[in-house]
Design a protein around this motif. Structure first.
Motif, PDB file in Angstrom:
ATOM      1  N   ASN A  35      60.744  28.376 -14.870  1.00  5.73           N
ATOM      2  CA  ASN A  35      59.801  29.383 -15.382  1.00  5.73           C
ATOM      3  C   ASN A  35      58.963  30.007 -14.272  1.00  5.73           C
ATOM      4  O   ASN A  35      57.756  30.200 -14.422  1.00  5.73           O
ATOM      5  CB  ASN A  35      58.882  28.789 -16.449  1.00  5.73           C
ATOM      6  N   LYS A  36      59.596  30.297 -13.142  1.00  2.87           N
ATOM      7  CA  LYS A  36      58.931  30.909 -11.985  1.00  2.87           C
ATOM      8  C   LYS A  36      57.837  30.028 -11.391  1.00  2.87           C
ATOM      9  O   LYS A  36      57.010  30.489 -10.628  1.00  2.87           O
ATOM     10  CB  LYS A  36      58.360  32.274 -12.340  1.00  2.87           C
ATOM     11  N   GLU A  37      57.813  28.759 -11.750  1.00  3.26           N
ATOM     12  CA  GLU A  37      56.824  27.823 -11.210  1.00  3.26           C
ATOM     13  C   GLU A  37      57.464  27.067 -10.052  1.00  3.26           C
ATOM     14  O   GLU A  37      58.277  26.173 -10.246  1.00  3.26           O
ATOM     15  CB  GLU A  37      56.351  26.855 -12.290  1.00  3.26           C
ATOM     16  N   LYS A  38      57.101  27.482  -8.867  1.00  5.57           N
ATOM     17  CA  LYS A  38      57.670  26.900  -7.663  1.00  5.57           C
ATOM     18  C   LYS A  38      56.606  26.229  -6.801  1.00  5.57           C
ATOM     19  O   LYS A  38      56.844  25.197  -6.209  1.00  5.57           O
ATOM     20  CB  LYS A  38      58.360  28.004  -6.873  1.00  5.57           C
ATOM     21  N   TYR A  57      51.367  29.849 -10.108  1.00  2.20           N
ATOM     22  CA  TYR A  57      51.729  31.079 -10.819  1.00  2.20           C
ATOM     23  C   TYR A  57      51.144  31.133 -12.229  1.00  2.20           C
ATOM     24  O   TYR A  57      50.543  32.118 -12.617  1.00  2.20           O
ATOM     25  CB  TYR A  57      53.261  31.195 -10.868  1.00  2.20           C
ATOM     26  N   SER A  58      51.301  30.058 -12.988  1.00  4.90           N
ATOM     27  CA  SER A  58      50.890  30.074 -14.396  1.00  4.90           C
ATOM     28  C   SER A  58      49.590  29.316 -14.672  1.00  4.90           C
ATOM     29  O   SER A  58      48.989  29.508 -15.718  1.00  4.90           O
ATOM     30  CB  SER A  58      51.996  29.482 -15.270  1.00  4.90           C
TER      31      SER A  58
END
Length: 71
Positions: A21-24, A48-49
């Motif tokens: 979920n684009k969480e890197k 990011y979140s």
């Protein structure tokens, strides 16, 4: 294996090798210890979140899942 001192994990930066979920990129926001002061878990916050999750601090030693710093 990522070598580090578990007592110095607070505010350290980590990169997930397999982002979801684009969480890197993550930041250790809290180090959870027992009553004697032995580290048990860390709370990671996704940059990011802002989502937070707890996991055993030993999981950060797995260099197939986590890298130290933001890369």
């Amino acid at each position: 294996m990522n070598p580090f001192n578990p007592r110095k994990l607070a505010l350290s930066k980590w990169t997930a090798c397999a982002p979801v979920n684009k969480e890197k990129h993550f930041l250790v926001t809290q180090l959870i210890c027992d009553e004697v002061g032995v580290p048990l878990q860390v709370e990671l916050q996704a940059v990011y979140s802002g989502r937070a999750e707890r996991l055993d601090w030993r999981e950060l030693r797995d260099d197939k899942r986590w890298r130290m710093g933001w890369k």
